[in-house]
Scaffold this active site. Structure first.
Site, PDB file in Angstrom:
ATOM      1  N   LYS A 120       0.828  -1.205   0.000  1.00 20.32           N
ATOM      2  CA  LYS A 120       0.000   0.000   0.000  1.00 20.32           C
ATOM      3  C   LYS A 120       0.867   1.262   0.000  1.00 20.32           C
ATOM      4  O   LYS A 120       0.643   2.181  -0.786  1.00 20.32           O
ATOM      5  CB  LYS A 120      -0.932   0.006   1.214  1.00 20.32           C
ATOM      6  CG  LYS A 120      -1.882   1.194   1.250  1.00 20.32           C
ATOM      7  CD  LYS A 120      -2.705   1.210   2.518  1.00 20.32           C
ATOM      8  CE  LYS A 120      -1.887   1.697   3.697  1.00 20.32           C
ATOM      9  NZ  LYS A 120      -2.677   1.886   4.926  1.00 20.32           N
ATOM     10  N   ASP A 138      -6.495   1.147   0.948  1.00 19.23           N
ATOM     11  CA  ASP A 138      -6.524   1.184   2.405  1.00 19.23           C
ATOM     12  C   ASP A 138      -7.922   0.767   2.870  1.00 19.23           C
ATOM     13  O   ASP A 138      -8.743   0.296   2.078  1.00 19.23           O
ATOM     14  CB  ASP A 138      -6.148   2.574   2.920  1.00 19.23           C
ATOM     15  CG  ASP A 138      -7.221   3.618   2.610  1.00 19.23           C
ATOM     16  OD1 ASP A 138      -8.151   3.316   1.814  1.00 19.23           O
ATOM     17  OD2 ASP A 138      -7.150   4.727   3.176  1.00 19.23           O
TER      18      ASP A 138
END
Length: 212
Positions: A120, A138
């Site tokens: 991420k 997320d």
């Protein structure tokens, strides 16, 4: 959800916010990288408060590495998990200096080899700092993608791949920012604000709510 609906969703999100930005404060790719590492399980507001103290003193790999773990910790102790984050940041700075000439690498593989940098974080840096086509999923983006039906998936990697496939190409570069902001302020976790949502009529969420 079909392609026509997705196109209209992103057309509206673009219309409302043509130039979306991250809420993390940064001026260089390195500052963004450190801010994203610090933002794990912390709010952007708390990270910005810490980096506002840190970056005027040290905002390069060399300068932060020179602070050492204890020195860095004194600037970021208001952020959750600051001890482990300080260790990761110091080691990341060492590797950036030794392996990358003090520059932030521009490939996912090289970024993910840095301590505290997962998929991420790497995707955020690639997309936001270097404007590469990458999708950082997320909790907000995972929720919005599943709840609306834009890109449902059982885990973040599955959602990432579906978003990369299904988001209309003209909107893909900024889709990460639109989705995270939508999840943060409109399609919130506890009770989505469907009455204030620009894409309510296109969303496939069954349990629509009012804003009362």
């Amino acid at each position: 959800m079909n392609a026509t609906k997705r196109l209209e969703i992103f057309r509206r999100l673009h219309e409302d916010n043509p130039d979306p930005k991250t809420e993390l404060a940064y001026t260089t790719p390195f500052e963004l990288l450190i801010a994203v590492i610090l933002s794990a399980q912390a709010t952007d507001v708390s990270v910005n408060k810490a980096t506002a103290r840190l970056y005027p003193v040290a905002n390069t790999p060399q300068a932060i590495y020179a602070l050492g773990v204890e020195g860095l910790s004194s600037y970021i102790r208001t952020i959750g998990l600051y001890n482990s984050k300080a260790r990761n940041v110091i080691e990341t700075c060492r590797l950036l200096v030794e392996l990358h000439g003090g520059e932030v690498p521009q490939t996912r593989e090289a970024l993910e080899a840095l301590p505290g940098v997962g998929r991420k974080t790497a995707n955020v840096v690639l997309n936001t700092a270097f404007r590469q086509l990458a999708m950082a999923v997320d909790t907000h983006i995972f929720r919005v993608s599943n709840r609306t039906g834009i890109a449902p998936g059982k885990n973040v990697v599955e959602v990432e791949h579906k978003l990369m496939k299904f988001v209309p190409k003209d909107y893909l570069l900024d889709a990460h920012h639109w989705l995270i902001l939508h999840g943060r302020y409109v399609c919130i976790a506890r009770k989505p604000r469907c009455g204030s949502c620009r894409i309510e009529d296109l969303c496939e969420y069954k349990a629509k709510t009012s804003d009362d």
